[in-house]
Each structure stands twice: as C-alpha cells, then as structure tokens.
Design a protein around this motif. Sequence first.
Motif, PDB file in Angstrom:
ATOM      1  N   ARG A  31      37.666  25.795 -50.460  1.00 40.21           N
ATOM      2  CA  ARG A  31      37.703  24.392 -50.878  1.00 40.21           C
ATOM      3  C   ARG A  31      36.307  23.795 -50.889  1.00 40.21           C
ATOM      4  NH1 ARG A  31      38.932  22.279 -46.461  1.00 40.21           N
ATOM      5  NH2 ARG A  31      36.747  21.612 -46.224  1.00 40.21           N
ATOM      6  N   TYR A  32      35.556  24.042 -49.808  1.00 45.84           N
ATOM      7  CA  TYR A  32      34.214  23.482 -49.745  1.00 45.84           C
ATOM      8  C   TYR A  32      33.338  24.032 -50.861  1.00 45.84           C
ATOM      9  CZ  TYR A  32      29.334  23.007 -48.690  1.00 45.84           C
ATOM     10  OH  TYR A  32      28.003  22.763 -48.826  1.00 45.84           O
ATOM     11  N   TRP A  33      33.344  25.346 -51.047  1.00 40.88           N
ATOM     12  CA  TRP A  33      32.497  25.973 -52.060  1.00 40.88           C
ATOM     13  C   TRP A  33      32.814  25.433 -53.449  1.00 40.88           C
ATOM     14  CZ3 TRP A  33      32.969  29.589 -56.157  1.00 40.88           C
ATOM     15  CH2 TRP A  33      31.782  30.231 -56.531  1.00 40.88           C
ATOM     16  N   GLN A  34      34.096  25.264 -53.731  1.00 42.91           N
ATOM     17  CA  GLN A  34      34.472  24.707 -55.033  1.00 42.91           C
ATOM     18  C   GLN A  34      34.042  23.257 -55.158  1.00 42.91           C
ATOM     19  OE1 GLN A  34      38.635  25.778 -54.589  1.00 42.91           O
ATOM     20  NE2 GLN A  34      38.516  27.149 -56.334  1.00 42.91           N
ATOM     21  N   SER A  35      34.048  22.507 -54.059  1.00 47.56           N
ATOM     22  CA  SER A  35      33.672  21.092 -54.122  1.00 47.56           C
ATOM     23  C   SER A  35      32.197  20.933 -54.439  1.00 47.56           C
ATOM     24  CB  SER A  35      33.988  20.401 -52.787  1.00 47.56           C
ATOM     25  OG  SER A  35      32.996  20.686 -51.795  1.00 47.56           O
ATOM     26  N   PHE A  36      31.385  21.912 -54.016  1.00 42.71           N
ATOM     27  CA  PHE A  36      29.950  21.828 -54.263  1.00 42.71           C
ATOM     28  C   PHE A  36      29.571  22.508 -55.566  1.00 42.71           C
ATOM     29  CE2 PHE A  36      25.702  23.890 -53.634  1.00 42.71           C
ATOM     30  CZ  PHE A  36      24.965  22.745 -53.864  1.00 42.71           C
ATOM     31  N   TRP A  75      37.297  29.379 -58.228  1.00 39.91           N
ATOM     32  CA  TRP A  75      37.073  30.478 -57.292  1.00 39.91           C
ATOM     33  C   TRP A  75      36.869  31.799 -58.030  1.00 39.91           C
ATOM     34  CZ3 TRP A  75      36.034  31.553 -52.423  1.00 39.91           C
ATOM     35  CH2 TRP A  75      36.362  32.799 -51.896  1.00 39.91           C
ATOM     36  N   GLY A 123      35.686  19.869 -43.574  1.00 35.13           N
ATOM     37  CA  GLY A 123      35.637  19.003 -44.742  1.00 35.13           C
ATOM     38  C   GLY A 123      34.614  17.905 -44.696  1.00 35.13           C
ATOM     39  N   ASP A 162      32.127  18.138 -47.936  1.00 36.30           N
ATOM     40  CA  ASP A 162      32.626  18.456 -49.271  1.00 36.30           C
ATOM     41  C   ASP A 162      31.788  17.742 -50.329  1.00 36.30           C
ATOM     42  OD1 ASP A 162      34.541  19.931 -48.058  1.00 36.30           O
ATOM     43  OD2 ASP A 162      36.267  18.843 -48.843  1.00 36.30           O
ATOM     44  N   GLY A 163      31.338  18.497 -51.325  1.00 33.19           N
ATOM     45  CA  GLY A 163      30.539  17.936 -52.409  1.00 33.19           C
ATOM     46  C   GLY A 163      29.046  17.901 -52.133  1.00 33.19           C
ATOM     47  N   LYS A 220      31.626  23.310 -57.930  1.00 34.81           N
ATOM     48  CA  LYS A 220      32.444  22.713 -58.994  1.00 34.81           C
ATOM     49  C   LYS A 220      32.820  23.737 -60.070  1.00 34.81           C
ATOM     50  CE  LYS A 220      30.838  17.977 -58.363  1.00 34.81           C
ATOM     51  NZ  LYS A 220      30.149  18.230 -57.100  1.00 34.81           N
TER      52      LYS A 220
END
Length: 488
Positions: free
Chosen positions: A448-453, A458, A304, A307-308, A455
Amino acid sequence: MNAISFLQFGQKAFVIDRSNSNWAIVDSTMIPLLKLLSFPAEVLPDEVRTQRSRLQAELLDAGVGGAPYVAPGDFNTLILKLTKVCNYRCKYCYDMEPDDALVHMPYKVAEAALKEAIRLAPAKQKIKVNRPDLTVILHGGEPSLFFSELIKPLVIYGEQEAGRQGKTLFFCGQTNLSRLTQEMVAFYEEHQIGWGVSLDGPPALNDHFRVLANGDGTYQLYEKALERFPDFVRSCGILTTVSSANQGHLLSIARHFRDVGVPSWQWSLFQAIGLGRGCEGTFGVSADEVIRSWNELLTAVEEGEFDGFGVMPIVDYIDNLIIGAGNNMCMRKGCGAARDLLSVSADGTIEACDCLDRKGPLAGLGLIQIETEDSLHRARESGTAAKIRSRDVTRGQCHTCMWLTACGGTCLAYAEDLHGRSHLQCAVAMNAFTRITESLVRSSALRRYWQSFRKIDWDLHSSPCGNKGSVAPGASLTRRETAVGAYE
C-alpha cells in the motif's frame, strides 16, 4: 536452481533467486520441496519429483531460477562538479580536502564534457523506457554560486546539443538553496531542472555539523528560501547525511520534512573522506543505532504515517525487490562507477564516481582535454576504470548471501577494498531486506505504501529515478504468491 534461498515467516516462505533477485511467496509446506531443488531428479521418488517439477515451474513463472542478472554497461549519467567553492562550512564535507584549491570549472571544460557525454549516451527512442538518454547532475561545492557563469549557459547549450544529436537530456543537481533568486526559480522551472537540498534534519540536528564559516547554523537559510519561494522549495527533495549527531533520529527527521511539504527525503551514511577523513570518532555512526532507528522508521511507514511521501531509506530497498536488480546503480552487482556514470571534478579530473576517495588507489581516470573530444571515452577505457568494473564481491561473504543481487554487495566507495564490502552498509542492508520481506509476506502494508508513493500498480513495474538520478534496466516480473500441493 542452486542459487535459491528462502526465509520462513509463519505459514509462508519468502523465496529469492540470489543470481537475479527475483522472488516469490510460497506456502511454508513447500519448504521440504525447496530444500530438494538442487537434488538430481534421478535420486527422488516419482511422486516427489512430480511435485518438485510443479514447484520449479511456478517459481520460474516469477523469474526464480531464471537468467542471472547482468549489469548494464551503457553510459547514461554525468556529474559535473562545477566548483570547489561553497558558502557553507559543513564539518564533515566529503568533497573538500584541507589542501584543495578553491577553483571552479572553466565553462569550455564543462561544455566539452557535456557535448561528449551526450554523444556517448545511447539513444533510447527505440526502447519503451520512460527515462532520458543522459542525466546531468550539477554539483559542487555549491553550484548555484555560478548560476550565470555556468549553470544557465550549460543548460541552454546542453538542450540544443542534445536536440542536434537526437537525444533526450535531463538536468538535476544538489544545492543548499541559500542563494536562490527569482531568476533562478524561473529558469529551473522553465527547463524542468530537478534539485535536491542538503539538510540533516530540523534545526537542532542540521545545525550540529552543517554550519557557516562563523559557526552559525545553516537551517535558517533554508527557511528563508522556503518563505520566499514556497512552491519551488517544496518541489525539491531532501538529502541527509547520517552522522553521529542524527543517527538515532531518522523517524523525527522524516516527519519533519514530510510536514515541510517536500516530496521525498533521502539519506547518505557519513563517509570518512574529505574533511571527515580520520574523524570516524567524531562523525561516524553505529550500525546498531542506525538499524534501531531505521526499524522505528519502517514501523511508522507500515502504519501508514508516510503514505504518499518518499521515505527513500525505505523505498530504495523496496524498489530493488519490487522493480528488480538494476533500478539503483549504487545498489547492484556491477555498480554504475565507470559504467553508467562518470564524474568531472572542478579541476577537470575525470572520476568513476564522485563518492570514490580522490586520494585513494581508484582515483583519477584522466583529464578533460578540450581539443581531443574523446576524454570521457578514454577515461572509461583506462586501466583504473577496468579495475573498478572488475569488482567481484562474490569472492567473499557476499557469495552465499541471499540478498546479493538486490543489495549489490554494498557501495564500493565505502568498501574495505576493491572486492570487499562495507560492514556498516552490509549490516544495515541485511536488516532492511529481512524486515521488508517479512512485512511483504505478513501484510499488505508496504504494498500500500509503495503504491501510494510510486503511484503505479503492484504488477506494473516502472523505473523511477535511482540514487544518482538515473536508472538501469530492471526486472519487470510479477511478484506473486505461488501455491502448489503440499509435500507429503
């Protein structure tokens, strides 16, 4: 389903279709059935045949066993190498040969190439895709040295010409930001031009090989630009050349640029052309060291820490699994060279890709001829372009590799020959895809990471920019866990 491969990770197995890169996660009790997917139905007992059919149907729902991937062929990206001149003297520069003349592209040549490129790029208005019809990458040398003479009039002309032709256009480029002015910032922001910045890490790493003519390091000039125009400079992503000087420091480089506040950080492995030709002993990297450093970076991403923030040496591999083959024209069977992409050098020479060796057998597709207005078309139809598009990595080891479609068989510019692969890139990719798939199977950390970047959800697969600023249509299939009854 003869093109199915799988890896077991504990109680789950990752199943991938080598022909299209679609995949699913299944219970490991399904492994005996997976091994029977290529068997003729008539040789199987009725109960086994029924269970296998259920598994096949659920895999097909995820695209596994579906139609094979076909590389897109529409032209959508033009690189304009506006000048050979640069105010830096990076020791390994891939674009500068010792005998190169320091020329810049005449405006009329650039305009002619741009006009034809806009015409060649198919309009996508009837397709629901959020990407431009044509991406134009402004490159060099250092393109900002010719801001008033080339960049400014070209952008204005391109926007007007694209409007006349009913096309959408996006300009981006690669720069060192050393000559940034308020006028440039205002123009780039007004016309929404995206820029990447070439830096090899924090000062101690960057200044090892990226230097000025007097030997001084160049990071100081980035710091000055950041101090004067913090918001604009922080809007620009970073591109790092991985060499012997920084190959073991990927995690610290990512941390540095994250803390600077930029949106993303990309890498490119040292290429032994240009000033680096014959200098692998000085600039070259070790596959083992790059993989060790990359794995360290992946662990931090999973935990984490980023993230982003776009850690693109990780994201590119995740994208090709989640979004599907074709997202990145440099990581697919049938790369973008002489298909999606053409590059025009400062002297007007048309190349299939700016990374291909300009002294090699695949160089030079023709010249921009202002009076003919079909130079790019003729270049794409040339024998050399056809030869490049004929590349077939399945003639070798790639044929049986489970990552074939997701990887693409490594970049042609680094490959040992037309139908071969880069052993360095192959080792890095095989490690990356294996580590990422194990992470996807065992935890939700990379989701989680991929979605944070990215956005995006999934299961809602969009098409973010690829390595060259453009993307090709990728898969839009839901990746999901497949659960069927245990084989008995």
